[in-house]
Design a protein around this motif. Structure first.
Motif, PDB file in Angstrom:
ATOM      1  N   UNK A 121       0.827  -1.206   0.000  1.00  0.00           N
ATOM      2  CA  UNK A 121       0.000   0.000   0.000  1.00  0.00           C
ATOM      3  C   UNK A 121       0.860   1.255   0.000  1.00  0.00           C
ATOM      4  N   UNK A 122       1.900   1.268   0.813  1.00  0.00           N
ATOM      5  CA  UNK A 122       2.789   2.431   0.873  1.00  0.00           C
ATOM      6  C   UNK A 122       3.447   2.663  -0.482  1.00  0.00           C
ATOM      7  N   UNK A 123       3.880   1.587  -1.128  1.00  0.00           N
ATOM      8  CA  UNK A 123       4.487   1.723  -2.465  1.00  0.00           C
ATOM      9  C   UNK A 123       3.491   2.329  -3.454  1.00  0.00           C
ATOM     10  N   UNK A 124       2.224   1.942  -3.342  1.00  0.00           N
ATOM     11  CA  UNK A 124       1.194   2.479  -4.210  1.00  0.00           C
ATOM     12  C   UNK A 124       1.012   3.986  -3.968  1.00  0.00           C
ATOM     13  N   UNK A 125       1.018   4.390  -2.696  1.00  0.00           N
ATOM     14  CA  UNK A 125       0.858   5.809  -2.357  1.00  0.00           C
ATOM     15  C   UNK A 125       2.030   6.623  -2.910  1.00  0.00           C
TER      16      UNK A 125
END
Length: 410
Positions: free
Chosen positions: A402-406
Motif C-alpha cells: 500500500x505504501x508503495x502504491x501511495x
C-alpha cells in the motif's frame, strides 16, 4: 507526506461500549483487518498518520442501542512502538438517516484535516466501498485537487447480501449508480482479490492486491468460556453462520463421523444458527458457542485439533473474496482444512489440507482421514502454516504494498 485513514474500527477507547450496545452480528473480521492496516502503516510511516474514525456499527434502534456513535480521541501503539493518533467522530446513527450523517461528519473531519496539512502532500486511505466515505472524499477533493484517494476494497457491494429482498435489490441498484460516479475520485486501489479488476472501473489507475494481513494481539480481550474444552479433542469453525458459506455441510458431515472422542465447536452468528442449535440438541458432540469476543475465539482456535472452513468454490462471489479466517486459522498453529477457492492465492494450499470434491460425503471422508493421522505429523502442518503467515503475511510486509502504491501516486 501525511496520510489520513478514513476507517470504521472499534477504537480502544470505545471498544467496550460498542460491544455492549451492539445487537446481532458484530464486524470483528473487518475491525481486525483495519487494525492490521493501522499497525503496518503506523510502523512504516511514524508520526505522519491520523485515523478519522466512524465505526461500522449497526443502526439505531434495531442493531445498536444508542442514537449516537461514540466521540473520543484515542491512540494505537504499533508492534514496533510507534503511536498512531485517532478520533472517533460522532454521527447520528438512526436507521434511514445514518448514511447521510456519516457523510456529513466524514466530510467535515476530512476538510479540517486537509486544511491543517495544506502545505504537504496528502493521501486519504478509505476502508471499504462505502458511499458516505467516497462522497465525502469526492467533495473535499474539489477543494483540494492534489489530494490523493486510495480505496481498500475488502468486498464488492453486490455480493455482500446473502438473501436480498426486492427492496434491497432496488437499493443496491441505486447505490451502484452512485458509486460508479464516485469511483472517479479514486486514484488507486487495494484489492482483496485480483479478480476484482473485472468488476471495478479501475482502467489504467494503479492497483495492488493485499488479500489479508496477520497482526497478532488485535483487541484480543478474552472472556472465560463456559464450555469445558480443556481436555477435549475438537474441530472448530468460527465465523459467519451463513448457508452459502457451507457451515451446515460441515455440521452434517460431522454428524456422520462415528468417532465419539471428538467434538465440533461452532462459533458465530448468522442465518444457520437455529438449525445448528437443533443439531446440537440431537448430538451432544456438537457444541454451539454463539458469537464470542475475538480474544476468546483466538484462544479456542489454538486449542483445537482441526480448523475447518467449509466454504466451497460454488458461486461467483468466491472469485472476489478472501476468507479472513484463512490467515487467522493459519496463524493459530493448528492444521486447517479448506476448499480450493479462486480468491485464495495458490501459495496458501502448500500449508493446509484441501477437499477436492464438493459434497457432504467427501468432506466427511477428508475430516476422518485427517483426525486419524499421527498427532506429530498434524502439528507439523500447523507449525509450517503458522511460520508462513508470520513471515510472509505480517502487517509490515503486506502494508508495504500500500505504501508503495501511495508513493507511486505522489
Amino acid at each position: 507526506m501525511k496520510i489520513a485513514l478514513l476507517f470504521g474500527i472499534f477504537s480502544p477507547s470505545s471498544y467496550h461500549e460498542i460491544l455492549q450496545q451492539s445487537k446481532g452480528v458484530i464486524q470483528n473480521a473487518a475491525d481486525a483487518l483495519q487494525k492490521a492496516y493501522i499497525d503496518g502503516i503506523g510502523s512504516l510511516i511514524p508520526g505522519d498518520v491520523e485515523i478519522l474514525n466512524l465505526p461500522y456499527i449497526g443502526s439505531y434502534p434495531k442493531r445498536y442501542a444508542h442514537l449516537y456513535s461514540p466521540q473520543r480521541t484515542f491512540s494505537i501503539r504499533t508492534k514496533n512502538g510507534n503511536i498512531v493518533l485517532g478520533q472517533d467522530i460522532r454521527f447520528n446513527n438512526i436507521c434511514g438517516l445514518k448514511m447521510y450523517f456519516r457523510y456529513v461528519q466524514a466530510k467535515k473531519a476530512l476538510s479540517k484535516w486537509c486544511e491543517k496539512h495544506n502545505d504537504e502532500d496528502r493521501c486519504v486511505v478509505v476502508y471499504a466501498i462505502h458511499a458516505p466515505f467516497l462522497q465525502a472524499c469526492a467533495d473535499v477533493k474539489r477543494s483540494y485537487p492534489s489530494l490523493k484517494i486510495v480505496l481498500i476494497v475488502p468486498d464488492l457491494p453486490e455480493y455482500m447480501s446473502q438473501r436480498p429482498t426486492i427492496l434491497k435489490k432496488l437499493a443496491d441498484q441505486i447505490n451502484r449508480k452512485i458509486l460508479n460516479k464516485l469511483y472517479d475520485c479514486v486514484d488507486g486501489y487495494v484489492l482483496l482479490s485480483r479478480y476484482m479488476i473485472e468488476r471495478l472501473p479501475i482502467g489504467d489507475k494503479p492497483w495492488t492486491v493485499i488479500e489479508g494481513i496477520y497482526c497478532d494481539d488485535i483487541q484480543s480481550e478474552k472472556i472465560q468460556t463456559s464450555i469445558n474444552i480443556e481436555h477435549s479433542k475438537y474441530i472448530l469453525y468460527s465465523g459467519t453462520l451463513a448457508r452459502r458459506y457451507g457451515v451446515l455441510n460441515l455440521v452434517e458431515a460431522f454428524r456422520a463421523i462415528p468417532q465419539k472422542e471428538y467434538k465440533l465447536l461452532i462459533c458465530g452468528a448468522g442465518d444457520s444458527a437455529d438449525i445448528i442449535k437443533k443439531y446440537a440438541k440431537e448430538d451432544e458432540r456438537i457444541v454451539f458457542c454463539g458469537q464470542r469476543k475475538r480474544g476468546d475465539v483466538l484462544d479456542m482456535q489454538k486449542k483445537a485439533s482441526l480448523l475447518v472452513n467449509p466454504r466451497t468454490p460454488e458461486g461467483e462471489f468466491t472469485k472476489y473474496s478472501f476468507p479472513s479466517k484463512t490467515i487467522e486459522y493459519f496463524a493459530s498453529g493448528v492444521p486447517c482444512l479448506l476448499y480450493r477457492l479462486p480468491g485464495i492465492p495458490n501459495e496458501y494450499y502448500q500449508y493446509c489440507f484441501c477437499v477436492d470434491e464438493i459434497g457432504i460425503k467427501p468432506l466427511r471422508q477428508k475430516i476422518e482421514h485427517i483426525i486419524q493421522k499421527d498427532e506429530q505429523a498434524l502439528k507439523q502442518v500447523g507449525i509450517q502454516a503458522q511460520h508462513y503467515i508470520f513471515e510472509e503475511k505480517n502487517s509490515i510486509k503486506q502494508t508495504q504494498k500500500l505504501i508503495n502504491l501511495i508513493y507511486q501516486l505522489i
